[in-house]
Enzyme design. Structure first.
Site, PDB file in Angstrom:
ATOM      1  N   CYS A 179       0.838  -1.203   0.000  1.00 35.03           N
ATOM      2  CA  CYS A 179       0.000   0.000   0.000  1.00 35.03           C
ATOM      3  C   CYS A 179       0.875   1.255   0.000  1.00 35.03           C
ATOM      4  CB  CYS A 179      -0.916  -0.069   1.225  1.00 35.03           C
ATOM      5  SG  CYS A 179      -1.937   1.375   1.488  1.00 35.03           S
ATOM      6  N   HIS A 180       0.259   2.401  -0.282  1.00 36.21           N
ATOM      7  CA  HIS A 180       1.003   3.660  -0.401  1.00 36.21           C
ATOM      8  C   HIS A 180       1.772   4.067   0.843  1.00 36.21           C
ATOM      9  CE1 HIS A 180       0.397   5.382  -4.329  1.00 36.21           C
ATOM     10  NE2 HIS A 180      -0.714   4.680  -4.361  1.00 36.21           N
ATOM     11  N   THR A 181       1.218   3.752   2.002  1.00 37.05           N
ATOM     12  CA  THR A 181       1.895   4.170   3.221  1.00 37.05           C
ATOM     13  C   THR A 181       3.220   3.437   3.405  1.00 37.05           C
ATOM     14  OG1 THR A 181      -0.044   4.980   4.286  1.00 37.05           O
ATOM     15  CG2 THR A 181       1.605   4.148   5.729  1.00 37.05           C
ATOM     16  N   HIS A 207       1.242  -3.547   6.218  1.00 36.30           N
ATOM     17  CA  HIS A 207       0.137  -3.389   7.165  1.00 36.30           C
ATOM     18  C   HIS A 207      -1.164  -3.954   6.601  1.00 36.30           C
ATOM     19  CE1 HIS A 207      -0.107   0.052   4.483  1.00 36.30           C
ATOM     20  NE2 HIS A 207      -1.406   0.096   4.760  1.00 36.30           N
ATOM     21  N   GLU A 208      -1.094  -4.697   5.473  1.00 33.72           N
ATOM     22  CA  GLU A 208      -2.315  -5.169   4.808  1.00 33.72           C
ATOM     23  C   GLU A 208      -2.207  -6.682   4.624  1.00 33.72           C
ATOM     24  OE1 GLU A 208      -4.542  -2.685   1.554  1.00 33.72           O
ATOM     25  OE2 GLU A 208      -3.391  -4.195   0.482  1.00 33.72           O
ATOM     26  N   CYS A 253      -9.765  -2.116  21.260  1.00 29.32           N
ATOM     27  CA  CYS A 253      -9.636  -2.725  22.593  1.00 29.32           C
ATOM     28  C   CYS A 253     -10.986  -2.856  23.292  1.00 29.32           C
ATOM     29  CB  CYS A 253      -8.668  -1.915  23.460  1.00 29.32           C
ATOM     30  SG  CYS A 253      -9.359  -0.361  24.101  1.00 29.32           S
ATOM     31  N   CYS A 260     -10.929   1.492  25.951  1.00 27.96           N
ATOM     32  CA  CYS A 260     -10.376   2.852  26.099  1.00 27.96           C
ATOM     33  C   CYS A 260     -11.507   3.880  25.915  1.00 27.96           C
ATOM     34  CB  CYS A 260      -9.252   3.091  25.087  1.00 27.96           C
ATOM     35  SG  CYS A 260      -9.817   3.304  23.385  1.00 27.96           S
ATOM     36  N   CYS A 290     -12.820   3.912  22.260  1.00 30.94           N
ATOM     37  CA  CYS A 290     -13.686   2.779  21.904  1.00 30.94           C
ATOM     38  C   CYS A 290     -15.040   2.911  22.600  1.00 30.94           C
ATOM     39  CB  CYS A 290     -13.033   1.452  22.289  1.00 30.94           C
ATOM     40  SG  CYS A 290     -11.708   0.935  21.162  1.00 30.94           S
ATOM     41  N   CYS A 304      -8.954   3.795  18.365  1.00 30.21           N
ATOM     42  CA  CYS A 304      -8.602   3.212  19.666  1.00 30.21           C
ATOM     43  C   CYS A 304      -7.260   3.778  20.122  1.00 30.21           C
ATOM     44  CB  CYS A 304      -8.502   1.700  19.504  1.00 30.21           C
ATOM     45  SG  CYS A 304      -7.894   0.815  20.937  1.00 30.21           S
ATOM     46  N   ARG A 326      -1.616   3.171  21.111  1.00 33.09           N
ATOM     47  CA  ARG A 326      -1.274   4.162  20.093  1.00 33.09           C
ATOM     48  C   ARG A 326       0.184   4.635  20.186  1.00 33.09           C
ATOM     49  NH1 ARG A 326      -2.222   9.825  20.590  1.00 33.09           N
ATOM     50  NH2 ARG A 326      -2.371  10.814  18.560  1.00 33.09           N
ATOM     51  N   CYS A 376      -6.605  -3.129   4.633  1.00 31.21           N
ATOM     52  CA  CYS A 376      -6.494  -1.657   4.484  1.00 31.21           C
ATOM     53  C   CYS A 376      -7.441  -1.132   3.402  1.00 31.21           C
ATOM     54  CB  CYS A 376      -5.055  -1.205   4.201  1.00 31.21           C
ATOM     55  SG  CYS A 376      -4.926   0.598   4.097  1.00 31.21           S
ATOM     56  N   ARG A 403      -3.708  -3.126  -7.165  1.00 39.15           N
ATOM     57  CA  ARG A 403      -3.095  -3.680  -5.961  1.00 39.15           C
ATOM     58  C   ARG A 403      -2.168  -4.828  -6.321  1.00 39.15           C
ATOM     59  NH1 ARG A 403      -3.260  -0.348  -2.618  1.00 39.15           N
ATOM     60  NH2 ARG A 403      -3.988  -0.676  -0.499  1.00 39.15           N
TER      61      ARG A 403
END
Ligand code: NAD
Ligand code: 022
Ligand code: ZN
Length: 375
Positions: free
Chosen positions: A40-42, A62-63, A92, A95, A98, A106, A110, A169, A370
């Site tokens: 992905c782009h990130t 992350h995907e 979670c 918190c 949430c 969440c 973090r 994602c 993708r």
């Protein structure tokens, strides 16, 4: 244990495939065998060095989608053998965020997630005794990874990993922006700016929500056919519009007795701040909502005249499509399994881990929607 991974050793350098060391799961953590991961782009933003918060060396990605192979003490919500999708936005359920029911952001882990470590402040990955950073709490560019229990969504075990990884994602972000953030109603008019891996999912989300007029805007004419495949009803190339784009779009969205024009909902899926302004200003006077999905470069700013908001347009943004990962991601997997949404045609390239750098090249060249790496 040892695991094969694509390591980001330094900013601007290609990923290096190597064996790295991975410690087992500690309390509240799970070990996952990643079966497939999207690019992905990130990941590219961080690898390039343009991300001011990027940490090196790190294991990006992350995907993903995979199988739980071990659980640490105290883990209750998943067990060995469960099929899961890692969540860069955890859930979670305890918190203040949430519990508020007002946001999916969440806050439980973090701070440590942003520092590239697990919630106890340490990393599970190392190479020759040197620490490797985790990434967005996921690090799916490794065949095995350790994740907090609250950062995995348990999904239908019949679903194919090489397709549902995209739900980690892109799919959830696009569809979620329509369903959770904009809450688009049947009969609505919408404009989607940027028909890439996110914009096409916004389009299929709009089709699912029952939108009437779905206008796609892209500077690449090749995206017209792509948009139509997922429900786009009109295509506009800004480079081929005579005069300004915004009045053109406002005119295009005039329907029946409405002589004002403007879309009920607009979505930025480009990350370009000039486009974000066009998206806001092509929303309908009095009620039009514009949703920012694209991530702009570090330090960039958006602008418009306040009159645009005073006259009732609404500017919003969304992270991970406003989805609560453990609750919503399994539902999106089911929608895919039930044929309510499509994923397969958007996965234009399937690669081996050794070929992962080619996935980044395809993204730079605009060749892929993708690319997915299958382990
Ligand atoms: P992509 O590169 O596949 O697609 C971008 C599209 O925008 C391309 O088709 C391109 O031709 C088009 N485009 C570029 N400039 C344009 C312009 N001036 N006018 C109209 N169209 C233009 O990218 P993607 O994978 O679809 O991602 C889009 C954005 O979404 C990125 O910024 C990404 O980081 C972001 N994103 C945000 C979230 C979130 O949670 N908010 C999640 C995932 C991705
Ligand atoms: C995913 N994104 C873009 C392409 N693929 C993406 C990037 C950032 C966010 C969401 C999606 C994002 C929006 C808001 C935040 N992030 C901050 C959340 C918070 O502070 O609670 C974000 C997220 C994770 C990380 C950084 C920024 C990280 O893990 N490093 C969700
Ligand atoms: Zn992403």
């Amino acid at each position: 244990m040892k695991t094969r991974a694509a390591v980001a050793t330094a900013a601007g350098k290609p990923l290096e495939i190597m064996e790295v060391d991975l410690e087992g799961p500690r309390e509240g953590e799970v070990l996952v065998e990643v079966k497939a991961t999207g690019i992905c782009h990130t990941d590219d933003f961080t690898l390039s060095g343009a991300d001011p918060e990027g940490l090196f060396p790190a294991i990006l990605g992350h995907e993903g989608a995979g199988v739980v192979v071990d659980v640490g003490p105290g883990v209750k919500s998943v067990k060995k053998g469960d099929h899961v999708i890692p969540l860069y936005t955890p859930e979670c359920r305890e918190c203040p965020s949430c519990l508020s029911r007002k946001t999916n952001l969440c806050t439980a882990i973090r701070a440590t997630q942003g520092q590239g470590v697990m919630p106890d402040g340490t990393s599970r990955f190392s190479l020759n005794g040197e620490k490797l950073h985790h990434y967005m709490g996921c690090s799916t560019f490794s065949n095995f990874t350790v994740l907090p229990e609250i950062a995995v969504a348990k999904v239908n075990p019949d679903a194919p990993f090489d397709k549902i990884c995209y739900i980690g994602c892109g799919v959830t972000t696009g569809i979620g922006a329509v369903i959770n953030t904009a809450r688009v109603e049947p009969g609505a008019t919408a404009i989607v700016f940027g028909l890439g891996g996110i914009g096409l999912n916004v389009i299929q989300g709009l089709r699912l929500a029952g939108a009437d007029m779905i206008i796609g805007v892209d500077i690449n004419n090749g995206k017209k056919e792509w948009g139509e495949k997922f429900g786009m009803t009109h295509f506009v190339n800004p480079k081929e519009v005579e005069g300004d784009l915004v009045p053109y779009l406002i005119d295009l969205t005039k329907r029946g007795a409405d002589t004002i024009g403007g879309a009920d909902y607009t979505f930025d899926c480009t990350g370009n701040v000039t486009v974000m302004r066009q998206a806001l200003e092509s929303a309908h006077r009095g009620w039009g909502e514009s949703i920012i999905i694209g991530v702009a470069g570090a330090g960039q700013e958006i602008s418009t005249r306040p009159f645009q908001l005073v006259t009732g347009r609404v500017w919003k943004g969304t992270a991970f499509g406003g989805a609560r990962g453990r609750t919503d991601v399994p539902k999106i997997v089911d929608w895919y399994m039930d044929g309510k949404i499509e994923i397969d045609p958007m996965i234009t390239h399937t690669l081996t881990l050794e070929e992962i750098n080619r996935g980044f090249e395809l993204m730079h060249q605009g060749e892929s929607i993708r690319s997915v790496v299958v382990y």
